[in-house]
Design an enzyme around this catalytic site. Structure first.
Site, PDB file in Angstrom:
ATOM      1  CG  ASP A  12       0.615   9.908  -3.985  1.00 26.99           C
ATOM      2  OD1 ASP A  12       0.300  10.891  -4.674  1.00 26.99           O
ATOM      3  OD2 ASP A  12       1.487   9.943  -3.092  1.00 26.99           O
ATOM      4  CE  LYS A  15      -6.067  11.912  -5.854  1.00 25.94           C
ATOM      5  NZ  LYS A  15      -5.041  11.154  -5.115  1.00 25.94           N
ATOM      6  N   GLY A  39       0.140  15.510  -7.058  1.00 31.54           N
ATOM      7  CA  GLY A  39       0.967  15.084  -8.187  1.00 31.54           C
ATOM      8  C   GLY A  39       0.259  13.924  -8.845  1.00 31.54           C
ATOM      9  CG  HIS A  40      -3.321  14.084  -9.791  1.00 32.90           C
ATOM     10  ND1 HIS A  40      -4.536  14.699  -9.841  1.00 32.90           N
ATOM     11  CD2 HIS A  40      -3.056  13.928  -8.461  1.00 32.90           C
ATOM     12  CE1 HIS A  40      -4.991  14.902  -8.615  1.00 32.90           C
ATOM     13  NE2 HIS A  40      -4.095  14.453  -7.769  1.00 32.90           N
ATOM     14  NE  ARG A 143     -12.928  35.948   8.876  1.00 30.57           N
ATOM     15  CZ  ARG A 143     -13.601  36.012  10.013  1.00 30.57           C
ATOM     16  NH1 ARG A 143     -14.873  36.346   9.983  1.00 30.57           N
ATOM     17  NH2 ARG A 143     -13.026  35.766  11.162  1.00 30.57           N
ATOM     18  CD  GLN A 223      -4.276  17.086  -1.793  1.00 31.24           C
ATOM     19  OE1 GLN A 223      -5.306  17.728  -1.765  1.00 31.24           O
ATOM     20  NE2 GLN A 223      -3.303  17.372  -2.620  1.00 31.24           N
ATOM     21  N   GLY A 300       9.208  13.375  -4.743  1.00 31.29           N
ATOM     22  CA  GLY A 300      10.175  12.300  -4.982  1.00 31.29           C
ATOM     23  C   GLY A 300      10.446  11.452  -3.746  1.00 31.29           C
ATOM     24  CB  VAL A 412      -3.556  -4.632 -14.885  1.00 35.67           C
ATOM     25  CG1 VAL A 412      -4.649  -5.362 -14.147  1.00 35.67           C
ATOM     26  CG2 VAL A 412      -4.008  -4.230 -16.287  1.00 35.67           C
TER      27      VAL A 412
HETATM   28  P1  GDP Z   1      -2.672  10.267  -7.910  1.00 35.11           P
HETATM   29  O1  GDP Z   1      -2.019  11.351  -7.143  1.00 35.11           O
HETATM   30  O2  GDP Z   1      -3.814   9.655  -7.175  1.00 35.11           O
HETATM   31  O3  GDP Z   1      -3.057  10.676  -9.302  1.00 35.11           O
HETATM   32  O4  GDP Z   1      -1.589   9.105  -8.054  1.00 35.11           O
HETATM   33  P2  GDP Z   1      -0.021   9.302  -8.404  1.00 35.11           P
HETATM   34  O5  GDP Z   1       0.111   9.575  -9.852  1.00 35.11           O
HETATM   35  O6  GDP Z   1       0.641  10.223  -7.462  1.00 35.11           O
HETATM   36  O7  GDP Z   1       0.527   7.856  -8.006  1.00 35.11           O
HETATM   37  C1  GDP Z   1       0.040   6.720  -8.597  1.00 35.11           C
HETATM   38  C2  GDP Z   1       1.218   5.981  -9.240  1.00 35.11           C
HETATM   39  O8  GDP Z   1       0.787   4.720  -9.667  1.00 35.11           O
HETATM   40  C3  GDP Z   1       1.745   6.674 -10.485  1.00 35.11           C
HETATM   41  O9  GDP Z   1       3.100   6.400 -10.623  1.00 35.11           O
HETATM   42  C4  GDP Z   1       0.923   6.027 -11.611  1.00 35.11           C
HETATM   43  O10 GDP Z   1       1.586   6.065 -12.857  1.00 35.11           O
HETATM   44  C5  GDP Z   1       0.862   4.630 -11.087  1.00 35.11           C
HETATM   45  N1  GDP Z   1      -0.319   3.848 -11.460  1.00 35.11           N
HETATM   46  C6  GDP Z   1      -1.620   4.202 -11.471  1.00 35.11           C
HETATM   47  N2  GDP Z   1      -2.389   3.123 -11.707  1.00 35.11           N
HETATM   48  C7  GDP Z   1      -1.536   2.074 -11.844  1.00 35.11           C
HETATM   49  C8  GDP Z   1      -1.712   0.681 -12.052  1.00 35.11           C
HETATM   50  O11 GDP Z   1      -2.832   0.167 -12.151  1.00 35.11           O
HETATM   51  N3  GDP Z   1      -0.572  -0.081 -12.103  1.00 35.11           N
HETATM   52  C9  GDP Z   1       0.685   0.447 -11.998  1.00 35.11           C
HETATM   53  N4  GDP Z   1       1.726  -0.349 -12.085  1.00 35.11           N
HETATM   54  N5  GDP Z   1       0.867   1.750 -11.772  1.00 35.11           N
HETATM   55  C10 GDP Z   1      -0.225   2.538 -11.698  1.00 35.11           C
HETATM   56  P1  IMO Z   2      -2.284  13.575  -4.612  1.00 27.99           P
HETATM   57  O1  IMO Z   2      -3.347  14.463  -5.167  1.00 27.99           O
HETATM   58  C1  IMO Z   2      -0.072  12.080  -1.194  1.00 27.99           C
HETATM   59  C2  IMO Z   2       0.375  14.815   2.188  1.00 27.99           C
HETATM   60  C3  IMO Z   2       1.761  15.297   2.541  1.00 27.99           C
HETATM   61  C4  IMO Z   2       1.591  15.451   4.046  1.00 27.99           C
HETATM   62  C5  IMO Z   2       0.179  15.995   4.172  1.00 27.99           C
HETATM   63  C6  IMO Z   2       0.085  17.511   4.277  1.00 27.99           C
HETATM   64  O2  IMO Z   2      -1.113  13.398  -5.521  1.00 27.99           O
HETATM   65  O3  IMO Z   2      -2.863  12.293  -4.127  1.00 27.99           O
HETATM   66  P2  IMO Z   2       0.369  19.470   2.501  1.00 27.99           P
HETATM   67  O4  IMO Z   2       1.529  19.843   1.625  1.00 27.99           O
HETATM   68  O5  IMO Z   2      -0.882  19.155   1.764  1.00 27.99           O
HETATM   69  O6  IMO Z   2       0.118  20.451   3.604  1.00 27.99           O
HETATM   70  O7  IMO Z   2       0.843  18.112   3.239  1.00 27.99           O
HETATM   71  O8  IMO Z   2      -0.509  15.574   3.016  1.00 27.99           O
HETATM   72  N1  IMO Z   2      -0.044  15.059   0.787  1.00 27.99           N
HETATM   73  C7  IMO Z   2      -0.144  14.100  -0.129  1.00 27.99           C
HETATM   74  N2  IMO Z   2       0.189  12.792  -0.077  1.00 27.99           N
HETATM   75  N3  IMO Z   2      -0.634  12.591  -2.301  1.00 27.99           N
HETATM   76  C8  IMO Z   2      -0.995  13.897  -2.356  1.00 27.99           C
HETATM   77  O9  IMO Z   2      -1.704  14.411  -3.378  1.00 27.99           O
HETATM   78  C9  IMO Z   2      -0.709  14.725  -1.254  1.00 27.99           C
HETATM   79  N4  IMO Z   2      -0.890  16.033  -0.999  1.00 27.99           N
HETATM   80  C10 IMO Z   2      -0.509  16.223   0.265  1.00 27.99           C
HETATM   81  O10 IMO Z   2       2.740  14.344   2.215  1.00 27.99           O
HETATM   82  O11 IMO Z   2       1.611  14.204   4.658  1.00 27.99           O
HETATM   83 MG    MG Z   3      -0.119  11.825  -6.371  1.00 29.68          MG
END
Ligand code: GDP
Ligand code: IMO
Ligand code: MG
Length: 422
Positions: A12, A15, A39-40, A143, A223, A300, A412
């Site tokens: 999170d 990326k 979740g991106h 496997r 991740q 969530g 930002v």
């Molecule tokens: P990912 O899994 O690495 O793609 O990241 P997520 O989307 O799960 O979580 C990143 C959160 O930060 C999301 O709610 C993005 O919309 C938000 N986000 C990403 N870059 C920025 C930033 O520079 N500033 C703010 N305020 N939010 C950001």
């Molecule tokens: P993105 O790509 C944050 C965490 C889960 C748990 C551990 C193992 O959005 O950054 P799993 O379901 O993979 O067996 O869970 O990894 N986890 C993440 N935490 N961002 C993710 O993906 C994650 N994918 C798995 O919360 O701690």
């Molecule tokens: Mg994410």
């Protein structure tokens, strides 16, 4: 420039936003590991998109998006995701989305096996996303998994599913979890697979052709490094190599194809799920949650928040070979008076600048902090690095020094446009 985008923390990091931003100058975007545990979030032209299995390049026209061999694909989940993104006005055709025929399939019972394992672990549970990721990768390594190509051979797939369902039901019954009939698993899986079939192909020659033709390849990690099965805070990790190496084993493109590695981190640290988190800070968590930030895009769940941890980042930059840092969510710290940066851990009186492997050490790791002054200014409207307040620039420079990696991009705000070149 063929570039890997990899997470440097516990996922999170932002990326998706960085991949979307860099897709403009890329030709092909490729996922090589993970599944719909990811979740991106991308915000583009005022619309928010949340992507789980679809590469974040999908929002752009005329780009090829590939789900590589190293990904575990839940066909039912992917169909739901495609429908949702199409309903947001994004067309997803077979020319735009390719799925590797070598990718392993997450079957409905993998999710229940995931739940069973969590129940059996009690207070030691991993806190998984319950998307069946661990059990699907376990079947791959054992496997006894099923690949997309195997679904093309229906009699073989049916026999395999039938055998596995009877083994799995024994485990599920022990935990009073719903059991499966092979007929239902087969029918639900094939219903989804029929929708996906035109996308399934041997992606490896396609990727090699693009590479040889000099196309720009973008590898989208899921991740983060501390969730990597080898380098993470084991056992509180996910089940794949989330680090840069996963981009080659997970796609069939060799290490020599990679020219740059952008490591993405937040300006602070977050973690969702169980496991060690030395710099976790209740005050910062509450502050960010009150701003409506830091709730998981997949489940969530509120993410735990803490100060920037450069012990973890230093290690992550090493194992990924980071050539540039993308620091996101700098604006999240806009209001703070003083900011702490963890520069090392004190474990039983010894200074550690890299994370330990011994899991018992984590409980005793006390962060050693440096404190920097905050900038107390809104950064969200900055359109260039020079416009960032001097204290924000000083914070980022110190981050870069402590990680021994240069700054490349600064976030930002969540919008595509709120990305600055460093
Ligand atoms: P990912 O899994 O690495 O793609 O990241 P997520 O989307 O799960 O979580 C990143 C959160 O930060 C999301 O709610 C993005 O919309 C938000 N986000 C990403 N870059 C920025 C930033 O520079 N500033 C703010 N305020 N939010 C950001
Ligand atoms: P993105 O790509 C944050 C965490 C889960 C748990 C551990 C193992 O959005 O950054 P799993 O379901 O993979 O067996 O869970 O990894 N986890 C993440 N935490 N961002 C993710 O993906 C994650 N994918 C798995 O919360 O701690
Ligand atoms: Mg994410």
């Amino acid at each position: 420039m063929n570039t890997v985008i990899t997470g440097l923390q516990w996922g999170d990091e932002g990326k998706g936003k960085i991949v979307d931003y860099l897709t403009e100058s890329a030709d092909v975007v490729i996922r090589g590991q993970g599944g719909n545990n990811a979740g991106h979030t991308v915000i583009a032209k005022g619309t928010k998109y949340v992507l789980h299995l679809l590469p974040s390049g999908i929002l752009w026209d005329n780009k090829i998006n590939v789900i590589g061999n190293g990904v575990v694909v839940d066909p039912i989940g992917l169909c739901i995701e495609i429908e949702r993104i199409e309903a947001q006005g994004i067309e997803i055709c077979p020319e735009k989305l390719l799925i590797s025929d070598r990718a392993h399939v997450v079957l409905p019972f993998h999710k229940e096996l995931d739940a069973a394992r969590e129940i059996s672990l009690g207070d030691q549970k991993i806190g998984t996303t319950k998307r069946g990721i661990g059990p699907a990768y376990a079947d791959k390594v054992n496997r006894c998994g099923l690949r997309m190509a195997d679904l093309l051979d229906r009699p073989f797939a049916e026999a395999q599913i039938t055998r596995r369902v009877s083994e799995v039901n024994e485990i599920l019954a022990k935990y009073d979890l719903p059991v499966f009939t092979a007929a239902a698993v087969i029918s639900d899986t094939y219903k989804a697979f029929e929708r996906l079939r035109p996308h399934v192909t041997n992606t490896i020659p396609v990727l090699h052709k693009a590479w040889k033709a000099g196309k720009n390849l973008l590898f989208e990690g899921a991740q983060g490094t501390l969730l990597d099965i080898d380098f993470g805070t084991y056992p509180f990790v996910t089940s794949s190599n989330t680090t840069a190496g996963g981009s080659t084993t997970g796609t069939g493109l060799p290490p020599t194809a990679i020219e740059a590695v952008i490591g993405v981190c937040k300006a602070y640290t977050t973690r969702v799920g169980s496991g060690p988190f030395p710099t976790c800070d209740e005050g910062l968590s509450e502050y960010l949650h009150n701003l409506g930030r830091e709730f998981g895009a997949t489940t969530g769940r509120p993410r735990g928040c803490g100060w920037l941890d450069t012990v973890l980042l230093r290690f992550a930059c090493m194992v990924n070979g980071v050539t540039g840092l993308a620091v996101t969510n700098v604006d999240g710290l806009d209001e703070y008076d003083h900011l702490k940066i963890c520069v090392a851990y004190d474990i039983d009186g010894t200074r550690h600048e890299l994370p330990p492997a011994d899991r018992s050490f984590w409980d005793r790791a006390k962060p050693i902090y440096e404190t920097l002054p905050g900038w107390k200014e809104d950064t969200t409207a900055c359109t260039s690095y020079d416009q960032l307040p001097p204290n924000a620039q000083a914070y980022l420079t110190r981050l870069s020094e402590l990680c021994d990696a240069p700054l490349a991009f600064i976030g930002v705000g969540p919008d595509r446009k709120q990305t600055l070149k460093a």
